[in-house]
Design a protein around this motif. Structure first.
Motif, PDB file in Angstrom:
ATOM      1  N   GLY A   5      20.163 -18.776  -2.278  1.00 14.65           N
ATOM      2  CA  GLY A   5      19.018 -19.040  -1.410  1.00 14.65           C
ATOM      3  C   GLY A   5      19.414 -19.075   0.050  1.00 14.65           C
ATOM      4  O   GLY A   5      18.700 -18.549   0.914  1.00 14.65           O
ATOM      5  N   VAL A   6      20.568 -19.665   0.347  1.00 17.37           N
ATOM      6  CA  VAL A   6      21.076 -19.703   1.721  1.00 17.37           C
ATOM      7  C   VAL A   6      21.345 -18.283   2.212  1.00 17.37           C
ATOM      8  O   VAL A   6      20.933 -17.904   3.314  1.00 17.37           O
ATOM      9  N   ASN A   7      22.015 -17.496   1.395  1.00 21.92           N
ATOM     10  CA  ASN A   7      22.304 -16.110   1.773  1.00 21.92           C
ATOM     11  C   ASN A   7      21.036 -15.296   1.987  1.00 21.92           C
ATOM     12  O   ASN A   7      20.965 -14.468   2.898  1.00 21.92           O
ATOM     13  N   ASP A   8      20.025 -15.533   1.167  1.00 23.99           N
ATOM     14  CA  ASP A   8      18.751 -14.818   1.323  1.00 23.99           C
ATOM     15  C   ASP A   8      18.101 -15.139   2.669  1.00 23.99           C
ATOM     16  O   ASP A   8      17.616 -14.249   3.367  1.00 23.99           O
ATOM     17  N   VAL A   9      18.095 -16.419   3.040  1.00 22.38           N
ATOM     18  CA  VAL A   9      17.488 -16.829   4.313  1.00 22.38           C
ATOM     19  C   VAL A   9      18.255 -16.232   5.485  1.00 22.38           C
ATOM     20  O   VAL A   9      17.664 -15.719   6.437  1.00 22.38           O
ATOM     21  N   ILE A  61      29.272 -23.064   6.458  1.00 24.96           N
ATOM     22  CA  ILE A  61      28.946 -21.771   7.061  1.00 24.96           C
ATOM     23  C   ILE A  61      28.600 -22.016   8.520  1.00 24.96           C
ATOM     24  O   ILE A  61      27.859 -22.941   8.843  1.00 24.96           O
ATOM     25  N   SER A  62      29.161 -21.192   9.391  1.00 25.13           N
ATOM     26  CA  SER A  62      28.767 -21.261  10.800  1.00 25.13           C
ATOM     27  C   SER A  62      28.235 -19.899  11.214  1.00 25.13           C
ATOM     28  O   SER A  62      28.747 -18.860  10.796  1.00 25.13           O
ATOM     29  N   LEU A  63      27.172 -19.931  11.998  1.00 17.94           N
ATOM     30  CA  LEU A  63      26.532 -18.710  12.471  1.00 17.94           C
ATOM     31  C   LEU A  63      26.485 -18.724  13.993  1.00 17.94           C
ATOM     32  O   LEU A  63      26.189 -19.749  14.603  1.00 17.94           O
ATOM     33  N   VAL A  70      24.666 -12.835  14.991  1.00 18.70           N
ATOM     34  CA  VAL A  70      25.714 -12.035  15.630  1.00 18.70           C
ATOM     35  C   VAL A  70      26.990 -12.085  14.800  1.00 18.70           C
ATOM     36  O   VAL A  70      27.663 -11.072  14.619  1.00 18.70           O
ATOM     37  N   ALA A  71      27.329 -13.271  14.284  1.00 21.37           N
ATOM     38  CA  ALA A  71      28.559 -13.438  13.499  1.00 21.37           C
ATOM     39  C   ALA A  71      28.357 -14.561  12.492  1.00 21.37           C
ATOM     40  O   ALA A  71      27.544 -15.462  12.697  1.00 21.37           O
ATOM     41  N   ARG A  72      29.141 -14.504  11.423  1.00 20.39           N
ATOM     42  CA  ARG A  72      29.055 -15.497  10.357  1.00 20.39           C
ATOM     43  C   ARG A  72      30.457 -15.794   9.849  1.00 20.39           C
ATOM     44  O   ARG A  72      31.260 -14.887   9.679  1.00 20.39           O
ATOM     45  N   MET A  73      30.729 -17.084   9.620  1.00 22.20           N
ATOM     46  CA  MET A  73      31.995 -17.482   9.017  1.00 22.20           C
ATOM     47  C   MET A  73      31.676 -18.481   7.916  1.00 22.20           C
ATOM     48  O   MET A  73      30.949 -19.458   8.137  1.00 22.20           O
ATOM     49  N   GLY A  74      32.176 -18.230   6.732  1.00 26.60           N
ATOM     50  CA  GLY A  74      31.952 -19.129   5.613  1.00 26.60           C
ATOM     51  C   GLY A  74      33.267 -19.603   5.028  1.00 26.60           C
ATOM     52  O   GLY A  74      34.189 -18.810   4.834  1.00 26.60           O
ATOM     53  N   VAL A 117      24.770 -22.292  14.631  1.00 28.25           N
ATOM     54  CA  VAL A 117      24.115 -22.980  13.514  1.00 28.25           C
ATOM     55  C   VAL A 117      25.202 -23.368  12.519  1.00 28.25           C
ATOM     56  O   VAL A 117      25.974 -22.509  12.071  1.00 28.25           O
ATOM     57  N   GLY A 118      25.290 -24.658  12.210  1.00 26.70           N
ATOM     58  CA  GLY A 118      26.236 -25.154  11.216  1.00 26.70           C
ATOM     59  C   GLY A 118      25.506 -25.530   9.946  1.00 26.70           C
ATOM     60  O   GLY A 118      24.462 -26.187   9.990  1.00 26.70           O
ATOM     61  N   ILE A 119      26.050 -25.084   8.811  1.00 24.93           N
ATOM     62  CA  ILE A 119      25.386 -25.285   7.519  1.00 24.93           C
ATOM     63  C   ILE A 119      26.379 -25.869   6.520  1.00 24.93           C
ATOM     64  O   ILE A 119      27.480 -25.341   6.361  1.00 24.93           O
ATOM     65  N   PHE A 120      25.989 -26.961   5.858  1.00 24.83           N
ATOM     66  CA  PHE A 120      26.747 -27.499   4.733  1.00 24.83           C
ATOM     67  C   PHE A 120      25.960 -27.213   3.463  1.00 24.83           C
ATOM     68  O   PHE A 120      24.779 -27.559   3.373  1.00 24.83           O
TER      69      PHE A 120
END
Length: 84
Positions: free
Chosen positions: A22-26, A50-52, A35-39, A10-13
């Motif tokens: 709000g993004v962090n809450d979701v 942010i990539s998940l 499994v992993a997160r990179m911001g 999942v890619g997030i801008f």
């Protein structure tokens, strides 16, 4: 089968940093499939990226991306691994 787990990215801008909470809450609400997160804050472009890596059912992943996509100034795309 619909209930089978899928591996995805999942890619997030985040264009407006005031939306970051709000993004962090979701993401936290869906932590069972993350499994992993990179911001990366990309200051030159005034955006956070942010990539998940996610592992869940298609419904769970769609719920996550749908919730993120409803946040103003947030763009989200996902890619799921093809089933074998």
């Amino acid at each position: 089968m619909e209930d089978e787990k899928r591996l995805g990215i999942v890619g997030i801008f985040v264009e407006d940093l005031e939306q970051a909470d709000g993004v962090n809450d979701v993401i936290h609400e869906s932590s069972s499939i993350v499994v992993a997160r990179m911001g990366i804050p990309y200051k030159e472009r005034e955006v956070s990226v942010i990539s998940l890596l996610v592992d869940g059912t298609a419904d769970e992943i769609n719920a996550l991306t749908g919730s993120l996509g409803r946040i103003p100034s947030v763009s989200v795309k996902s890619m799921l691994r093809k089933d074998k």
